[in-house]
Design a protein around this motif. Structure first.
Motif, PDB file in Angstrom:
ATOM      1  N   THR A  48       0.853  -1.185   0.000  1.00  0.00           N
ATOM      2  CA  THR A  48       0.000   0.000   0.000  1.00  0.00           C
ATOM      3  C   THR A  48       0.886   1.231   0.000  1.00  0.00           C
ATOM      4  OG1 THR A  48      -0.118  -0.011   2.432  1.00  0.00           O
ATOM      5  CG2 THR A  48      -1.899  -1.128   1.230  1.00  0.00           C
ATOM      6  N   PHE A  49       0.403   2.273  -0.650  1.00  0.00           N
ATOM      7  CA  PHE A  49       1.179   3.509  -0.762  1.00  0.00           C
ATOM      8  C   PHE A  49       0.294   4.667  -0.328  1.00  0.00           C
ATOM      9  CE2 PHE A  49       2.602   0.615  -4.184  1.00  0.00           C
ATOM     10  CZ  PHE A  49       3.875   0.350  -3.709  1.00  0.00           C
ATOM     11  N   ASP A  50       0.582   5.195   0.843  1.00  0.00           N
ATOM     12  CA  ASP A  50      -0.240   6.259   1.405  1.00  0.00           C
ATOM     13  C   ASP A  50      -0.153   7.555   0.607  1.00  0.00           C
ATOM     14  OD1 ASP A  50      -1.048   4.556   3.411  1.00  0.00           O
ATOM     15  OD2 ASP A  50       0.519   5.201   4.813  1.00  0.00           O
ATOM     16  N   ALA A  51       0.970   7.745  -0.065  1.00  0.00           N
ATOM     17  CA  ALA A  51       1.161   9.010  -0.782  1.00  0.00           C
ATOM     18  C   ALA A  51       0.511   9.012  -2.162  1.00  0.00           C
ATOM     19  CB  ALA A  51       2.652   9.312  -0.918  1.00  0.00           C
ATOM     20  N   ALA A  52       0.068   7.868  -2.640  1.00  0.00           N
ATOM     21  CA  ALA A  52      -0.504   7.764  -3.982  1.00  0.00           C
ATOM     22  C   ALA A  52      -2.019   7.628  -3.883  1.00  0.00           C
ATOM     23  CB  ALA A  52       0.091   6.558  -4.711  1.00  0.00           C
ATOM     24  N   ILE A  57      -3.935  11.242  -9.260  1.00  0.00           N
ATOM     25  CA  ILE A  57      -3.846  10.767 -10.644  1.00  0.00           C
ATOM     26  C   ILE A  57      -4.772  11.588 -11.538  1.00  0.00           C
ATOM     27  CG2 ILE A  57      -4.230   8.777 -12.134  1.00  0.00           C
ATOM     28  CD1 ILE A  57      -3.550   7.008  -9.695  1.00  0.00           C
ATOM     29  N   ARG A  58      -5.982  11.827 -11.057  1.00  0.00           N
ATOM     30  CA  ARG A  58      -6.931  12.618 -11.831  1.00  0.00           C
ATOM     31  C   ARG A  58      -6.397  14.041 -12.056  1.00  0.00           C
ATOM     32  NH1 ARG A  58     -13.040  11.122 -11.345  1.00  0.00           N
ATOM     33  NH2 ARG A  58     -13.053  13.066 -12.516  1.00  0.00           N
ATOM     34  N   LYS A  59      -5.815  14.610 -11.021  1.00  0.00           N
ATOM     35  CA  LYS A  59      -5.288  15.967 -11.146  1.00  0.00           C
ATOM     36  C   LYS A  59      -4.159  16.015 -12.167  1.00  0.00           C
ATOM     37  CE  LYS A  59      -3.651  19.826  -8.298  1.00  0.00           C
ATOM     38  NZ  LYS A  59      -3.309  20.272  -6.907  1.00  0.00           N
ATOM     39  N   GLY A  78     -14.883   3.424 -17.492  1.00  0.00           N
ATOM     40  CA  GLY A  78     -15.288   2.909 -16.185  1.00  0.00           C
ATOM     41  C   GLY A  78     -14.153   2.531 -15.269  1.00  0.00           C
ATOM     42  N   ASP A  79     -12.913   2.709 -15.684  1.00  0.00           N
ATOM     43  CA  ASP A  79     -11.763   2.342 -14.864  1.00  0.00           C
ATOM     44  C   ASP A  79     -10.738   3.458 -14.970  1.00  0.00           C
ATOM     45  OD1 ASP A  79     -10.178  -0.080 -13.496  1.00  0.00           O
ATOM     46  OD2 ASP A  79      -8.834   0.928 -14.907  1.00  0.00           O
ATOM     47  N   LEU A  80     -10.315   4.001 -13.827  1.00  0.00           N
ATOM     48  CA  LEU A  80      -9.409   5.148 -13.831  1.00  0.00           C
ATOM     49  C   LEU A  80      -8.074   4.812 -14.472  1.00  0.00           C
ATOM     50  CD1 LEU A  80      -8.792   8.054 -12.948  1.00  0.00           C
ATOM     51  CD2 LEU A  80      -8.040   7.130 -10.736  1.00  0.00           C
ATOM     52  N   ALA A  81      -7.488   3.680 -14.059  1.00  0.00           N
ATOM     53  CA  ALA A  81      -6.168   3.329 -14.577  1.00  0.00           C
ATOM     54  C   ALA A  81      -6.205   3.115 -16.080  1.00  0.00           C
ATOM     55  CB  ALA A  81      -5.645   2.077 -13.881  1.00  0.00           C
ATOM     56  N   GLU A  82      -7.217   2.423 -16.549  1.00  0.00           N
ATOM     57  CA  GLU A  82      -7.305   2.167 -17.988  1.00  0.00           C
ATOM     58  C   GLU A  82      -7.533   3.460 -18.762  1.00  0.00           C
ATOM     59  OE1 GLU A  82      -9.887  -0.655 -21.078  1.00  0.00           O
ATOM     60  OE2 GLU A  82     -10.189  -0.792 -18.903  1.00  0.00           O
ATOM     61  N   THR A  83      -8.377   4.336 -18.224  1.00  0.00           N
ATOM     62  CA  THR A  83      -8.650   5.602 -18.908  1.00  0.00           C
ATOM     63  C   THR A  83      -7.388   6.449 -19.018  1.00  0.00           C
ATOM     64  OG1 THR A  83     -10.893   5.573 -17.999  1.00  0.00           O
ATOM     65  CG2 THR A  83     -10.099   7.648 -18.902  1.00  0.00           C
ATOM     66  N   VAL A  84      -6.673   6.605 -17.916  1.00  0.00           N
ATOM     67  CA  VAL A  84      -5.459   7.432 -17.926  1.00  0.00           C
ATOM     68  C   VAL A  84      -4.393   6.808 -18.815  1.00  0.00           C
ATOM     69  CG1 VAL A  84      -3.606   8.369 -16.497  1.00  0.00           C
ATOM     70  CG2 VAL A  84      -5.963   8.383 -15.647  1.00  0.00           C
ATOM     71  N   ALA A  85      -4.259   5.483 -18.767  1.00  0.00           N
ATOM     72  CA  ALA A  85      -3.241   4.814 -19.583  1.00  0.00           C
ATOM     73  C   ALA A  85      -3.460   5.069 -21.065  1.00  0.00           C
ATOM     74  CB  ALA A  85      -3.258   3.317 -19.294  1.00  0.00           C
ATOM     75  N   GLU A 122       4.212  11.649 -13.112  1.00  0.00           N
ATOM     76  CA  GLU A 122       4.208  12.228 -14.454  1.00  0.00           C
ATOM     77  C   GLU A 122       5.413  11.751 -15.265  1.00  0.00           C
ATOM     78  OE1 GLU A 122       3.977  16.396 -13.789  1.00  0.00           O
ATOM     79  OE2 GLU A 122       1.834  16.373 -13.290  1.00  0.00           O
ATOM     80  N   GLY A 123       6.568  11.676 -14.625  1.00  0.00           N
ATOM     81  CA  GLY A 123       7.753  11.195 -15.334  1.00  0.00           C
ATOM     82  C   GLY A 123       7.627   9.741 -15.748  1.00  0.00           C
ATOM     83  N   TRP A 124       7.073   8.914 -14.880  1.00  0.00           N
ATOM     84  CA  TRP A 124       6.889   7.498 -15.224  1.00  0.00           C
ATOM     85  C   TRP A 124       5.860   7.328 -16.336  1.00  0.00           C
ATOM     86  CZ3 TRP A 124       6.385   6.260  -9.324  1.00  0.00           C
ATOM     87  CH2 TRP A 124       7.665   6.181  -8.764  1.00  0.00           C
ATOM     88  N   LEU A 125       4.775   8.073 -16.276  1.00  0.00           N
ATOM     89  CA  LEU A 125       3.756   7.963 -17.315  1.00  0.00           C
ATOM     90  C   LEU A 125       4.311   8.394 -18.670  1.00  0.00           C
ATOM     91  CD1 LEU A 125       0.587   9.296 -15.442  1.00  0.00           C
ATOM     92  CD2 LEU A 125       1.064   6.933 -16.094  1.00  0.00           C
TER      93      LEU A 125
END
Length: 562
Positions: A48-52, A57-59, A78-85, A122-125
């Motif tokens: 788990t990552f408290d800072a993420a 991600i939306r911002k 319908g899925d945040l990760a898929e939409t952003v990817a 942002e750098g990783w994306l």
């Protein structure tokens, strides 16, 4: 990161349990440390990552893409990760020439502040392709959801074990080939909480390079012993009532309470820590050791309905008002460790005697003893089961051999469960549709199914009431997070043997139907309970539903819960 992304992608597209095992095993065998350890931790839900946070991600994406376009895309996908990817734009300048390694991402997320994570993200994306972005975001939000349970991932790790070990040459130049015993998944579970990720010592043992890690970590989880459903016609003629202790099957959730020195832990039966939601219970426990029991809401000297307990489940923290309104307690029925002494190899009779002594000397209202039900024979026990004096808080009986040790897994014979209340089944959520009126923005109409003999799900009914407004929000979020397809207004929800949401469905009757693929139709079905704690593979089968239908048609009326 690319290999991990490929693993997640293939797991999400693979339905076969054995194929998933092979995929994970091969990844663990071919991926170097520490990446394989971090991947295993992610697959088992131990990262788990408290800072993420999703809001971050939306911002980040709304700073690169028109907000309205992103909103429409997110609603459609319908899925945040898929939409952003998919929507994340490639950088206008040259793409970074190096993709991050999985270990590098983990280390960054573990050590960076919340302000620093945004820049890292942002750098990783920018550096990753769409599949890698999807895997990164799933990792960050803890929502891998690739149809793989934590236990299945550990089973795949056990499959890494080679058959032999080759020792280095001795001074005279000779090499020795030593056979290695296979490792069962229960042996991994025994040491799991004593070995932190990225599990270097665990892999060294599995590969035959080192001895088994010591399981002796304060507060650790012990693998649980499970019961099998009793078949009255087959099992009872072979069983002597004098050999079995009977006790009520309490309508709560199975937990393991551990107090070892300054370490206090409350575990679910699947090894998830839930201590944070029940600080009132943990602070009140005044023993040394580990006990097995049922977590319930205890009010006015009795166990409250399961719905009261649901008010406290699936929370990381709980406020004083909620604790006062829904006071939790543990009803203990087994003692696994008394102080530093492991009792699991002892008989139930011996463990029970020590448990009674512990609870009697405990005091307070947070720990109670599950009483043994006195009975002369199976017929008298059946009458008690049909009309239990304890009321609705008991969903049946447990039968446990007095001479049985506490063995991990589900051995056939020592423990049986004998449920009551026939007009309730456990089904898996398959499809969802938006409601009407004030529910028009929620997915509130649910189609659920049971397992066929071939291992597939077949729909057996629909329900759109029986849950609270808060539960509706939870169900709606689950549908949106786990949508795998769309058919007009209907969403198909991920439902596999190793992943799915189990709903306890209550209904007034069954009838045969040629209009339904399953051959049955339910009368007045409703969601009586959301089984967040129950694996999808343990939902009911079509054969069991048909047995219930046969019993109703022949006048059997209410039989044991299927």
């Amino acid at each position: 990161m690319r290999a991990f992304a490929e693993l997640l992608d293939r797991l999400s597209l693979t339905a076969s349990r054995n194929a998933k095992l092979v995929l994970v095993r091969d990844y663990l065998k071919t991926t170097p440390d520490p990446d394989r350890g971090w991947a295993l931790a992610a697959l088992t839900g131990d990262l788990t990552f408290d800072a993420a946070k999703p809001a971050m991600i939306r911002k980040a994406v709304e700073a690169r893409v028109d907000g309205v376009l992103f909103g429409w895309s997110y609603d459609y996908v319908g899925d945040l990760a898929e939409t952003v990817a998919l929507i994340w734009p490639a950088p206008s300048d040259r793409r970074p020439n190096r993709e991050p390694e999985l270990g590098e991402v983990i280390e960054g997320l573990r050590t960076a502040t919340r302000a620093e994570v945004k820049g890292l993200l942002e750098g990783w994306l920018d550096a990753l392709e769409p599949k890698g972005r999807w895997a990164l975001l799933k990792l960050m939000t803890g929502g891998l959801r690739v149809g793989l349970s934590g236990r299945l991932a550990k089973t795949a790790a056990a499959m890494m074990r080679p058959e032999t070990r080759l020792t280095p040459p001795s001074p005279d130049g000779a090499e020795t080939i030593t056979p290695l015993e296979p490792v069962d998944v229960s042996a991994i579970e025994e040491v799991w909480h004593a070995v932190p990720p990225p599990y270097g010592d665990l892999f060294a043992w599995l590969e035959g390079r080192a001895e088994r890690p010591s399981p002796d970590a304060p507060g650790r989880f012990r693998p649980v012993m499970l019961a099998v459903a009793v078949d009255e016609a087959v099992d009872f003629p072979k069983m002597d009532p004098a050999d079995y202790a009977a006790e009520w099957k309490w309508d709560g959730i199975r937990v393991q309470a551990v107090v070892e020195g300054a370490v206090r832990k409350l575990w679910s039966r699947t090894g998830d820590e839930i201590s944070g939601a029940f600080p009132d219970v943990m602070e009140a426990l005044a023993f040394e050791g580990a006990l097995d029991g049922e977590l319930v809401v205890w009010r006015d000297g009795a166990i409250a309905p399961f719905g009261d307990l649901q008010q406290r489940l699936n929370r990381k923290t709980v406020d004083a008002r909620t604790m006062a309104a829904f006071p939790a307690a543990v009803v203990a029925y087994d003692l696994l460790a008394d102080g530093a002494t492991d009792l699991r190899s002892l008989s139930l009779r011996e463990r029970r005697a020590r448990l009674e002594t512990l609870v009697q000397g405990h005091g307070g209202g947070r720990l109670h003893l599950s009483p043994v039900v006195e009975y002369a024979d199976w017929d008298s026990l059946a009458r008690l089961r049909a009309d239990p004096p304890v009321g609705a808080a008991a969903e049946g009986l447990m039968l446990k051999r007095w001479d049985s040790p506490y063995v991990a897994g589900r051995p056939k014979g020592p423990w049986f469960k004998w449920k009551r209340d026939p007009h309730v089944i456990d089904a898996v959520l398959m499809y969802a549709q938006r409601g009407h009126g004030k529910r028009s923005s929620f997915y509130s109409d649910y189609t659920f199914g049971v397992w066929t003999e071939e291992g597939a799900l077949t729909p057996v009914g629909k329900a759109y009431f029986g849950f609270t407004d808060e539960e509706l929000k939870q169900l709606d979020k689950f549908v949106r997070d786990h949508t795998v397809g769309r058919f007009g207004p209907v969403r198909s929800v991920r439902a596999e043997r190793d992943f799915g949401l189990v709903l306890e469905i209550a209904f007034e009757g069954l009838q045969r139907s040629t209009r339904h693929k399953s051959g049955v139709a339910m009368r007045f079905p409703r969601v009586s309970r959301i089984r967040w704690d129950k694996p999808a593979r343990e939902a009911d089968t079509l054969d069991a539903v048909m047995d219930l239908l046969d019993a109703i048609e022949t006048g059997g009326g209410r039989i044991a819960k299927v």
